[in-house]
Write an enzyme that holds these catalytic residues in place. Structure first.
Site, PDB file in Angstrom:
ATOM      1  CG  LEU A  30      -1.536  -1.117   1.094  1.00  0.00           C
ATOM      2  CD1 LEU A  30      -2.261  -1.132   2.570  1.00  0.00           C
ATOM      3  CD2 LEU A  30      -2.934  -1.130  -0.196  1.00  0.00           C
ATOM      4  CG  HIS A  31       1.484   3.731  -3.621  1.00  0.00           C
ATOM      5  ND1 HIS A  31      -0.162   3.731  -3.882  1.00  0.00           N
ATOM      6  CD2 HIS A  31       0.879   2.370  -4.535  1.00  0.00           C
ATOM      7  CE1 HIS A  31      -0.212   3.477  -5.416  1.00  0.00           C
ATOM      8  NE2 HIS A  31       0.092   2.561  -5.359  1.00  0.00           N
ATOM      9  CG  HIS A  34      -3.193   1.293  -2.322  1.00  0.00           C
ATOM     10  ND1 HIS A  34      -1.730   1.006  -2.401  1.00  0.00           N
ATOM     11  CD2 HIS A  34      -3.730   0.572  -2.955  1.00  0.00           C
ATOM     12  CE1 HIS A  34      -1.725   0.183  -3.970  1.00  0.00           C
ATOM     13  NE2 HIS A  34      -2.308  -0.139  -3.872  1.00  0.00           N
ATOM     14  CE  LYS A 146       0.389   4.338 -11.683  1.00  0.00           C
ATOM     15  NZ  LYS A 146      -0.269   2.377 -12.152  1.00  0.00           N
ATOM     16  CG  LEU A 181       2.319   7.402  -5.639  1.00  0.00           C
ATOM     17  CD1 LEU A 181       1.142   7.487  -4.138  1.00  0.00           C
ATOM     18  CD2 LEU A 181       3.315   7.902  -5.878  1.00  0.00           C
ATOM     19  CB  SER A 183       2.939  -1.952  -5.542  1.00  0.00           C
ATOM     20  OG  SER A 183       1.630  -1.415  -4.815  1.00  0.00           O
TER      21      SER A 183
END
Ligand code: PAF
Length: 275
Positions: A30-31, A34, A146, A181, A183
């Site tokens: 997760l970033h 998320h 995205k 962004l 993963s």
């Protein structure tokens, strides 16, 4: 926050949640992207469910299923701090059985762009998203723009199968330097990361051209290609389509998505701009 790893415990907790449910399906690692979905789900619903499942059926032979980043403990903490009520982290056998009944991506929209480069990817993605939406019985599910084609196909699935969950498209989250962004950004070396910035740079340039009055897709694509080609290892596509993913010869503001997919080293990246 309750962490459930199997269908039975997940369903028990889910059944006890009264009020509206916002759901964020993820593959983990997760970033901030998320987190922005989780925050929005938190704001708009009484309860938030997150799933973390690296779905094997949406990876093609030879893709990065085995090395896809897995960060269970960190992800669990992030969810807890973000106010998630129920975190579902199932094993593959909790999700799939042998010789399953399968749904498939539509024959045109599911087999262009990402679907052409990764044939079968969207079948597996839709299969798992349908399962997760049915399991969560969410009022709203949150997806990032995205993955624009993924988002369009999920919207179509919900429409075509008369499913009740509202699909909420959410803005792309970028690092300060513009990189969208993902993963998979974790795979990039410093040098590759610098080269990966050409994707957002090309899209920004397209945006500026359009603001300046340019409408011809061919001109915009050629300028973007000029930005991308010196930097990326392999440019897969630059596409200019409408919201139904039909190619456009001319940009129509308010109805256009500009998409790019490219390899930087051994990492495949996508990005896009909604005009
Ligand atoms: O976008 C993703 O992370 C995945 O495709 C999803 C929607 C969680 C399905 O596995």
């Amino acid at each position: 926050m309750v962490v459930a790893r199997d269908y039975k415990s997940f369903t028990e907790v889910r059944d006890g949640l009264k009020g509206t449910i916002g759901f964020v399906p993820t593959m983990g690692a997760l970033h901030e992207g998320h987190l922005s979905l989780i925050r929005r789900a938190r704001e708009e619903n009484d309860h938030v469910i997150v799933s973390i499942f690296v779905n094997p059926t949406q990876f093609l032979e030879g893709e990065d299923l085995d090395k896809y980043p897995r960060r269970e403990e960190a992800d669990r903490k992030i969810c807890e701090l973000a106010g998630v009520d129920l975190l579902y982290m199932p094993t593959t056998d909790q999700i799939y059985e042998e010789d399953e009944l399968c749904i498939g991506a539509p024959k045109i929209r599911g087999y262009i762009l990402e679907g052409a480069k990764r044939p079968g990817h969207f079948d597996g993605m839709l299969q798992v998203v349908m399962k997760l939406l049915n399991l969560s019985r969410a009022d709203r599910a949150y997806f990032g723009k995205k993955d624009a084609q993924q988002l369009a196909l999920i919207e179509q699935m919900v429409r075509n199968y008369f499913m009740k969950t509202e699909i909420v498209p959410c803005e792309i989250v970028r690092d300060a330097d513009g990189l969208a962004l993902s993963s998979r950004n974790l795979y990039l070396s410093d040098e590759e990361r610098r080269r990966a910035l050409s994707l957002s740079r090309a899209l920004k340039k397209a945006g500026k051209l359009i603001q300046g009055g340019e409408r011809k897709s061919e001109v915009i694509r050629s300028v973007m290609t000029g930005v991308l080609e010196p930097e990326v290892t392999k440019l897969e596509y630059v596409a200019i389509v409408n919201r139904k993913f039909q190619p456009l010869e001319e940009v129509v503001p308010g109805e256009t998505i500009i998409l790019v997919a490219a390899w930087v080293g051994k990492t495949r990246l996508i990005d896009n701009l909604w005009v």
